[in-house]
Write an enzyme that holds these catalytic residues in place. Structure first.
Site, PDB file in Angstrom:
ATOM      1  CG  ASP A  69      -0.263  -0.171   2.534  1.00 53.53           C
ATOM      2  OD1 ASP A  69       0.709  -0.952   2.605  1.00 53.53           O
ATOM      3  OD2 ASP A  69      -0.691   0.453   3.528  1.00 53.53           O
TER       4      ASP A  69
ATOM      5  CD  GLU B 209       3.409  -0.987   7.304  1.00 54.52           C
ATOM      6  OE1 GLU B 209       3.856  -0.804   8.452  1.00 54.52           O
ATOM      7  OE2 GLU B 209       3.369  -0.083   6.443  1.00 54.52           O
TER       8      GLU B 209
END
Length: 433
Positions: free
Chosen positions: A83, A141
């Site tokens: 991400d 994350e």
């Protein structure tokens, strides 16, 4: 594994690097926020399928795994997060983010690229090792939910009723999860260090993190008549000021803690006293006792300032996300570092202080009941890094992760990152018989 076998596995990297650099530029140009990594996940799955892995998609919403079963031996898991961040890029790169307000400001595009490269090399060189390789592309994350989401979605087996993700409860020791339960978990993170270097910290290598949202309640009124109101801005401002004493006066010098207020929101007009103020803050600690004392102090100070201000009710506190301490296993660190030293040379490897940043890779290892080794991969221009070190201006001249200017150099970062993951995996897989 012999040096010659390892070198044979690594040998195709030069021929594959142009493709990996192209992948990195594409990922950097098309960043995706947590749980929105559909494009990134699809590319990871496409590549893993072409390399011959058993591929599973949609784990924990957008997570991807690939499994390569290659005879008897240990199960080794390599992990990368996918991400990006809600940051507007200001790098000026020709492949800068094309998505307004979103950027790979933490280098997860590097992580995905390096894991894809390592997965390719290890699959192509499978005749030189034995065991099972699991590669895992993890979502979200940055918000602390991605590892939990994959675990709760049966990564290693069904999570037992009432068990918290990451507790190990329900982890699939019988191999009935989405992937085989690993014997070791290995991961890396690109950092504002000189490219070509690997850094590590034994034991607690990254901090626990607690992000909080505290809402202070007042009584609104006209700016010209403050005596008729209870001003939540003054209340919250006093809280922010007093908060600075927690680390300075309630945490022993031998311990480490960081408390940062990152957001203060209140009111919409200059002549109106609002009825609430919202403060968001981050707490970083390396010890559970220190963590508990710091969080208790924050709660105590918030309530005390509200009482002192005559607030109509107590402030409300909400936990936005939480990360555990990331701990490196000593034996695993020593085993992988020996392989790193043998391949890269001792001059490329150095110990470093534990980072106050936080990670959720440890949840994957904990859920599997496996040891973890998590290291830092240098990503900044080596000459610029050396110059900043020499002048004592590292903090000023080298952008940190999450900066709109954090853009790792492609080389030697990508080559080093692919090699590091490959060498680390081979240090645990069995040599082919």
């Amino acid at each position: 594994m012999s040096d010659s076998a390892r070198d044979t596995v690594l040998a195709p990297l030069d021929a594959r690097m142009a493709d990996l650099e192209s992948l990195y530029e594409d990922l950097h140009r098309h960043p995706e926020l947590g749980f929105q990594e559909a494009r990134t996940a699809a590319e990871a799955a496409r590549r893993l399928t072409s390399y011959g892995y058993e591929v599973t998609t949609g784990i924990g919403r957008t997570g991807v795994t690939g499994v390569l079963r290659n005879g008897p031996g240990p199960v080794v898991l390599l992990r990368a997060d996918m991400d990006a961040l809600p940051v507007t890029e200001r790098s000026g790169l020709p492949y800068a983010s094309a998505v307004p307000g979103v950027m790979h400001a933490c280098g997860h595009d590097v992580h995905v690229t390096c894991l894809a490269g390592a997965a390719d090399l290890l699959a192509a060189g499978r005749e030189h090792w034995s065991g099972t390789l699991v590669v895992l592309f993890q979502p979200a994350e940055e918000v602390g939910d991605g590892a939990r989401a994959m675990i709760e979605d049966g990564l290693f087996g069904a999570v037992a009723d009432g068990a918290e993700a990451g507790s190990g409860a329900g982890a699939g020791a019988d191999g009935q999860g989405r992937v085989p339960t690993p014997d070791v978990v290995l991961a890396q993170h690109v950092a504002p260090l000189g490219a070509g270097l690997i850094s590590y910290a034994p034991g607690a290598c990254m901090a626990a993190s607690d992000s909080l949202k505290i809402t202070f309640h007042g009584t609104g009124g006209h700016g010209s008549r403050p005596e008729t109101a209870v001003d939540p801005i003054v209340m919250a401002a006093a809280f922010v000021q007093r908060l600075q004493s927690v680390v300075a006066r309630e945490v022993a010098p031998k311990d480490r803690a960081v408390v940062t207020v990152g957001s203060f929101q209140a009111g919409d007009a200059p002549n109106v006293i609002p009825d609430q103020a919202v403060v968001q803050l981050s707490v970083r600690t390396f010890d559970e006792d220190v963590r508990g004392r710091v969080l208790a102090a924050i709660d105590r100070i918030a309530k005390a300032e509200a009482t002192a201000s005559g607030a109509p009710r107590e402030p409300e506190s909400e936990v936005l996300n939480t990360f555990p301490v990331t701990r490196n296993d000593d034996r695993t660190l020593e085993q992988v570092n020996a392989a790193f030293t043998d391949h890269f040379g001792a001059q490329r490897l150095f110990g470093y202080e534990p980072a106050a940043g936080s990670e959720d890779a440890g949840l994957i290892a904990t859920a599997a009941g496996a040891p973890l080794y998590y290291w830092w991969l240098g990503g900044w221009d080596p000459d610029e890094f050396r110059a900043a070190m020499s002048s004592g201006r590292l903090a000023q001249d080298i952008p940190s992760n999450h900066s709109p200017h954090f853009t790792p150099v492609k080389q030697p970062t990508l080559t080093m990152g692919v090699q590091a993951l490959t060498v680390a995996a081979l240090s645990h897989l069995e040599p082919a018989r």
